[in-house]
Design an enzyme around this catalytic site. Structure first.
Site, PDB file in Angstrom:
ATOM      1  N   ARG A 214       0.834  -1.197   0.000  1.00 54.69           N
ATOM      2  CA  ARG A 214       0.000   0.000   0.000  1.00 54.69           C
ATOM      3  C   ARG A 214       0.867   1.245   0.000  1.00 54.69           C
ATOM      4  NH1 ARG A 214      -1.147   3.547   3.569  1.00 54.69           N
ATOM      5  NH2 ARG A 214      -0.300   2.329   5.308  1.00 54.69           N
ATOM      6  N   VAL A 215       0.424   2.265  -0.761  1.00 57.45           N
ATOM      7  CA  VAL A 215       1.026   3.595  -0.701  1.00 57.45           C
ATOM      8  C   VAL A 215      -0.102   4.604  -0.553  1.00 57.45           C
ATOM      9  CG1 VAL A 215       3.136   3.083  -1.980  1.00 57.45           C
ATOM     10  CG2 VAL A 215       1.062   3.678  -3.238  1.00 57.45           C
ATOM     11  N   SER A 216       0.214   5.734   0.079  1.00 58.48           N
ATOM     12  CA  SER A 216      -0.833   6.673   0.469  1.00 58.48           C
ATOM     13  C   SER A 216      -1.236   7.651  -0.622  1.00 58.48           C
ATOM     14  CB  SER A 216      -0.390   7.459   1.710  1.00 58.48           C
ATOM     15  OG  SER A 216      -0.136   6.590   2.788  1.00 58.48           O
ATOM     16  N   THR A 217      -0.364   7.907  -1.600  1.00 57.12           N
ATOM     17  CA  THR A 217      -0.675   8.889  -2.629  1.00 57.12           C
ATOM     18  C   THR A 217      -0.510   8.288  -4.019  1.00 57.12           C
ATOM     19  OG1 THR A 217       1.574   9.763  -2.914  1.00 57.12           O
ATOM     20  CG2 THR A 217       0.257  10.660  -1.088  1.00 57.12           C
TER      21      THR A 217
ATOM     22  N   GLN B 150       3.037   7.928  -5.523  1.00 58.76           N
ATOM     23  CA  GLN B 150       3.911   6.854  -5.081  1.00 58.76           C
ATOM     24  C   GLN B 150       3.608   5.571  -5.834  1.00 58.76           C
ATOM     25  OE1 GLN B 150       2.599   7.436  -0.912  1.00 58.76           O
ATOM     26  NE2 GLN B 150       4.758   7.663  -0.397  1.00 58.76           N
TER      27      GLN B 150
END
Length: 210
Positions: free
Chosen positions: A7-10, A13
């Protein structure tokens, strides 16, 4: 079956940096689920990729993540997710911690680490909020006071005069000890004052910088 979750937040990314670690720990590429642009503060089961993976799980399966905060960004959410996995008989492997998180010792460790992660994020959020409050006071996003450079700024005046005499923008800024951006703003905002245009340069020995 061993599954991986990244998982990445933005959206800027990429989960690509997490893939080598997951595959190195025995996760087939087709068994890696991911969420991109989804904050860890979002409930785990509300993340599309994570929810799809959970739907595939059976007792005895394993989930591999690179770090514990991939599972969530609050202590409560991480522990809720891990408790859910315990309840359905699924082991969680955190690569950063060196293996499975299970049993009393594992639960203690994961609680402490999740709490530390949340504490660090709270500190970051506090600093950001303080910066935004400072920015609002000054009327800018950066927190710096708005307004063009002062006409009386001797270093700025010197730089402007040097540019008028044919020096490069970069050299003028360096000689006057101001930033190139300050010189650019000065040139865009106003013309040199009369005394500078007439050639009366400030005393270099008295220039302290801009």
């Amino acid at each position: 079956m061993r599954y991986g979750y990244a998982r990445v937040s933005t959206l800027k990314q990429s989960v690509g940096s997490q893939m080598p670690d997951l595959t190195a720990h025995g996760v087939e590429a087709e068994n890696v689920f991911s969420d991109v642009g989804v904050s860890g503060s979002t409930n785990a089961l509300d993340r599309p990729g994570f929810a799809a993976m959970v739907a595939m799980l059976n007792c005895g399966d394993e989930i591999v993540v690179t770090k514990i905060d991939r599972l969530g960004r609050s202590t409560a959410d991480v522990l809720h997710t891990l408790d859910h996995m315990d309840g359905i008989g699924v082991e969680v492997v955190v690569i950063q911690l060196g293996g499975k998180i299970s049993g009393p010792l594992g639960r203690l460790l994961r609680t402490v680490l999740a709490a530390v992660g949340e504490f660090e994020r709270d500190l970051i959020a506090e600093r950001i909020n303080a910066g935004l409050e400072n920015a609002r006071k000054h009327g800018t996003k950066s927190g710096k006071a708005i307004g063009r450079p002062r006409r009386s700024g001797r270093a700025v005046d010197l730089a402007l005069r040097l540019v008028e005499q044919g020096h490069s923008h970069r050299d003028a800024a360096q000689i006057a000890r101001i930033s190139p951006s300050t010189l650019t703003r000065a040139r865009q905002s106003y013309r040199s004052p009369p005394e500078i245009r007439q050639g009366r340069l400030p005393d270099f020995s008295q220039i302290n910088g801009g």
